[in-house]
Design a protein around this motif. Sequence first.
Motif, PDB file in Angstrom:
ATOM      1  N   THR A 117      22.506  12.527  39.087  1.00 44.83           N
ATOM      2  CA  THR A 117      21.844  12.658  37.787  1.00 44.83           C
ATOM      3  C   THR A 117      22.788  12.504  36.608  1.00 44.83           C
ATOM      4  O   THR A 117      22.417  12.823  35.475  1.00 44.83           O
ATOM      5  N   LYS A 146      21.352  13.943  26.932  1.00 45.48           N
ATOM      6  CA  LYS A 146      20.360  14.894  27.400  1.00 45.48           C
ATOM      7  C   LYS A 146      20.096  14.724  28.889  1.00 45.48           C
ATOM      8  O   LYS A 146      19.958  13.616  29.386  1.00 45.48           O
ATOM      9  N   THR A 147      20.035  15.839  29.579  1.00 45.06           N
ATOM     10  CA  THR A 147      19.774  15.816  31.019  1.00 45.06           C
ATOM     11  C   THR A 147      18.292  15.595  31.266  1.00 45.06           C
ATOM     12  O   THR A 147      17.446  16.271  30.684  1.00 45.06           O
ATOM     13  N   LYS A 148      17.968  14.622  32.103  1.00 45.16           N
ATOM     14  CA  LYS A 148      16.579  14.305  32.408  1.00 45.16           C
ATOM     15  C   LYS A 148      16.099  14.932  33.712  1.00 45.16           C
ATOM     16  O   LYS A 148      14.898  15.034  33.958  1.00 45.16           O
ATOM     17  N   VAL A 149      17.029  15.313  34.558  1.00 42.70           N
ATOM     18  CA  VAL A 149      16.667  15.874  35.857  1.00 42.70           C
ATOM     19  C   VAL A 149      17.803  16.769  36.315  1.00 42.70           C
ATOM     20  O   VAL A 149      18.952  16.616  35.876  1.00 42.70           O
ATOM     21  N   ARG A 156      24.075   9.713  35.402  1.00 43.37           N
ATOM     22  CA  ARG A 156      23.885   8.385  34.809  1.00 43.37           C
ATOM     23  C   ARG A 156      24.797   7.319  35.411  1.00 43.37           C
ATOM     24  O   ARG A 156      24.703   6.159  35.025  1.00 43.37           O
ATOM     25  N   ARG A 191      15.020   4.949  37.943  1.00 51.70           N
ATOM     26  CA  ARG A 191      13.907   5.874  37.748  1.00 51.70           C
ATOM     27  C   ARG A 191      12.749   5.536  38.671  1.00 51.70           C
ATOM     28  O   ARG A 191      12.209   6.388  39.381  1.00 51.70           O
ATOM     29  N   GLN A 246      12.611  18.611  29.923  1.00 52.69           N
ATOM     30  CA  GLN A 246      13.209  17.349  30.363  1.00 52.69           C
ATOM     31  C   GLN A 246      12.212  16.194  30.400  1.00 52.69           C
ATOM     32  O   GLN A 246      12.607  15.060  30.667  1.00 52.69           O
ATOM     33  N   LEU A 247      10.948  16.471  30.143  1.00 52.66           N
ATOM     34  CA  LEU A 247       9.922  15.438  30.235  1.00 52.66           C
ATOM     35  C   LEU A 247       9.272  15.166  28.882  1.00 52.66           C
ATOM     36  O   LEU A 247       8.068  14.954  28.794  1.00 52.66           O
ATOM     37  N   THR A 286       7.250   3.446  34.841  1.00 52.24           N
ATOM     38  CA  THR A 286       7.516   4.786  35.363  1.00 52.24           C
ATOM     39  C   THR A 286       6.299   5.340  36.082  1.00 52.24           C
ATOM     40  O   THR A 286       6.403   5.890  37.182  1.00 52.24           O
ATOM     41  N   HIS A 289      12.392  18.397  37.707  1.00 56.48           N
ATOM     42  CA  HIS A 289      12.582  18.421  36.252  1.00 56.48           C
ATOM     43  C   HIS A 289      12.308  19.819  35.715  1.00 56.48           C
ATOM     44  O   HIS A 289      11.254  20.395  35.970  1.00 56.48           O
ATOM     45  N   LEU A 340      11.863   6.767  25.739  1.00 58.72           N
ATOM     46  CA  LEU A 340      11.486   5.952  26.889  1.00 58.72           C
ATOM     47  C   LEU A 340      10.866   4.632  26.437  1.00 58.72           C
ATOM     48  O   LEU A 340      11.173   3.561  26.984  1.00 58.72           O
TER      49      LEU A 340
END
Length: 784
Positions: free
Chosen positions: A612, A563-566, A614, A654, A694-695, A728, A690, A700
Motif C-alpha cells: 500500500t 494520503k493513505t488509501k488502504v 504506492r 486498483r 479512506q474512501l 474502479t 479501508h 479519482l
Amino acid sequence: MMKMNNRSQWKVFTPIAIAVCLMTACSEGDDGKEGPPGTISISIEKADTLQATIDKVTIDAQTQVQVDFFLSNANGIAVTGLESLKELDTLSLGIAKLAPPQDHYKATQTTVGLATGSLSVTGTTDAALQWTSYINNQVEPAINSQANAKTQFQAGIESNCKTTCLISLGEGLYRYTFSKPLTGYPQFAGLDTQYTPELTHRIYLELKPLATSLANTQLINSVYDFVPTTGQTVAADMGRNVIAPEQACFRCHSDNLANTDTRLLMHDGKRFAYEGCVVCHTTYSGDPETGNSLDMATLTHQIHQAKYQVVGYKGQLYDYSNVTFPGDMSQCQQCHIPGAAAQSDNYNIPSKTACLDCHTQQIPANWNGTVAGLFHDREIFANAWSMSCSGCHPDSNNPQGVGLFHNAAVNTASKLASDYQVKLLNSQLSVETQTLEVTLQVLQLDQLPATQAMIKSFWLIATGENHRTDMPVNNGQRKVWDLLATTADVALKITGPNQITVTITNLSTADFGDLSQSQLYSKLVLCADKNTGFTVNCNVANQDVSLSAVNTLTLQGQAVTAKTKVNESACRQCHDQGLEDRVLSAHQMKGIFEPNSSCGTCHAPQTSTALTDRQCQSCHTNDAVMYLNANVMHASGASQIKPYRTINNTLSYREMVHSLHAGTRTVVGFGNPRPELTYPNAKNNCSTCHSAGQLDLAELSTQQSLLVAAPGATNIGQVAEYSPTLATCTACHAQLDSLVVHARSFGGVYQSDASGGRIYQSGQESCATCHAEGRSSGVDKVHQ
C-alpha cells in the motif's frame, strides 16, 4: 419479581425499553389504579433477538445431567414459552470432559540412539488435554465410499429430545435434563468415556427456535466450562481455549452471520462457535467414507492446505482442494497468537493429528504408519534430534518444543529487522546536474554492502507520479538501482557510523513529473540461518529476510505525506510477512522477471516494499497494459494491448486488487491459466481493507482513464476506454451494461471501441458527489 441471576439485567435496558415495560408489563390494572405485580418478559414468538446464559449444571450420583439456562433478548428481557414452542427447529446439548487425548502418541519414557552414542531420556511432558464427548457413535461407511473408508467413532450431541427434556422454571429460566445418564450412552472398547467428575467439563448449548430464525440474531451457540466435583466454573488456565477467533479466524473470514456468502456457519446453518465445534470434532472422531480425521486441528490445518475432503451433512462430499490460503502454513503464530487465548501456546505440544497434518512431504517409503516411526527419524528431522527429545517435546531445556522450529523464520525476520534497520536519512536532488544523492542508515553495517557475504541484494528505488496523464516512454518514471553492482551511474561510500551515501548521476528528473509527488524506497535482502537467528554467508543460508526502509522520502528529501488509501495492516492480516515470496513467485512466471534477466534487471519485483505504499502502483499504473504487455521489448501504446487484458484482467493496481478479491478476475496470463482465488470475506465489505476516511474518492476523477482490451477482443489492439471511477466499480460490478448507463449520466466514459484514442477529460466524472464516503449513497453505505 424477575430473577436477576447476577447478570444485572436492568443495566442493559435502553430508555425506550424501560418506557415500554413501564407502559405494558408493569401496569395491568385500571387506569389510575395500581394493578397486580407484573413480570417483565417477552414470548419466544415475538423475540427478534436471543441470547442464552447457562447458570448452573448439576450431575447427580446416577450421572444424570441437568442444565439450567436463562433465555433473554438482546436487551436482557426474559424470553418465555420455549418449552411449548410448536415446531421447535433446534435445541441440542452436548457434554464433554477435558482429558488426555484419545489415539494420540504419548511418550513417557524413551531410549534413543544418537549419532554420538546412546542416551536414555525420561520425558515429563504429557500431550495437551483434549475434549472427549460422553455422547458417541460408531459409524460404518456408506455405499460407494473411498478407498480409505473404515468404521469410525464420531462424537456428537443430543438433538432429538428437544422440549421433551425441557421444563420452564419461570421468568426466562429453563432446565434441560439429558435424556440419558452419562453412563447410559453407548460405550465402546478403546474409547474412555468414564465419568471423571474432578476434570474440567464443557456443556454446549445450541438453540434455533424456528427454521426461519435469523442466524445473526436468533441462533445461539453457548458453552459453559465447570468442574462437577465443585460445581464451579473453571479458571481460564484449567480449560482449553487454543485460539481467539476474533484474532485468528476473523482476520480473514467475516464474522457477519447475516452474510450467507461468507459466514463460517456449518451443519445446516446451525454452528459457528469454535469452542462448541471442538465438543464433537475430537481427536478420535473420523469420517467413515473417506477415512479422514474429524479432529478440529486436522480439518482446519488441512482445509487451509487445500487437501481435505469429508462426507458431511446429508451425505454430501465437501472438497476443499480449491481453497487458496494467502499465508504461510508453517507460521503457527498466524492463528495461534501468543496471549490471545488461555492455551495459545499449546501448539508447541506435539499431537499425532496436528503433526501429521503438515508433515506429509517428509514421509519415507518404508514408513510404518506410526508417529514415532516418522518423527524419530534422525535424518529427516535432524535439527530437532540435535536437541534430543526436547526438540519436539517441551521441557526445561526448550520450553518452546516444536515451536522453536515452527516460528524460527518469523522470529529470525523480526530479529534482523531490528538488528539491521534501514532508514532513509536524507535526499538531495540537483536538477542542474541531474544528480541524486541519498544517505541511508543501516544498523550494524559499517562497510560497503558489496563486500558483505550475508547481503543478497540491496536496492534503491525512485518513482514519480503514480497516475500521470503523460507517462514517459517505457515507464521511465520508475528507476531501480542495484547497490551491489558496479556501474558508472552509481557510487557508494561510507559517510558515518552505519551510514552509506549513494550518488546517482545521469538522472532524467523530468521523467518524474511533479517532484513533490515522487518517492524514494529502499530494500535490503539478508541471508540468514533460521536455526540460529543470525545472518550468514548466502552460500549456506536457509532463509532470506527482506527489510524495507522504515520510511520514504521524496527525491527532494521531504517526508512523504501522500494520503493513505488502504491499510497495510489489513493486507497483512491475511497475507502474512512471507508475502514477498509469493509476490516474487507470481512475477517470475516463465522466468520473465528473474533477477538479472533481460526484464528483471530493470523490473525486478523483489524490490517491492509493501502493498500500500504506492511502489506497486508505480508499475501497475492506469497505463500498465500498454507497457508490460508489449510483445516487442519496450514497444508501447494501445496497439500493443493483448486481447486477454480486459478490465477484469488489467494490470492497473486498483482494478487488479479489486477483481482478485471479488472473484471477477479472468485468470489467463502469459499463456497459462492460473488458479482461481478464494476470498473468504464479503466482497462488498470495503471496511475489511479501508478505514474510515479512506474512501472519499478525492482526485479519482482527475486521473487518466484506462485503456484495456475490449470485451470479447480477439486481436491485439482491440481496446476499450473506461473513465477512472467507472473502471474502479467495474472491477467488481461485472454487469457492464446497466452500470455504463448510470455512469454516463454523471460524466463517466465507456468506449467499447477506443481505437481512435481517449475521450475522457480530467475531472469529468461527478460520481463522488453521491458515492464518496459519508454521502447519501456513499460506498460506505451501499456496501455495508
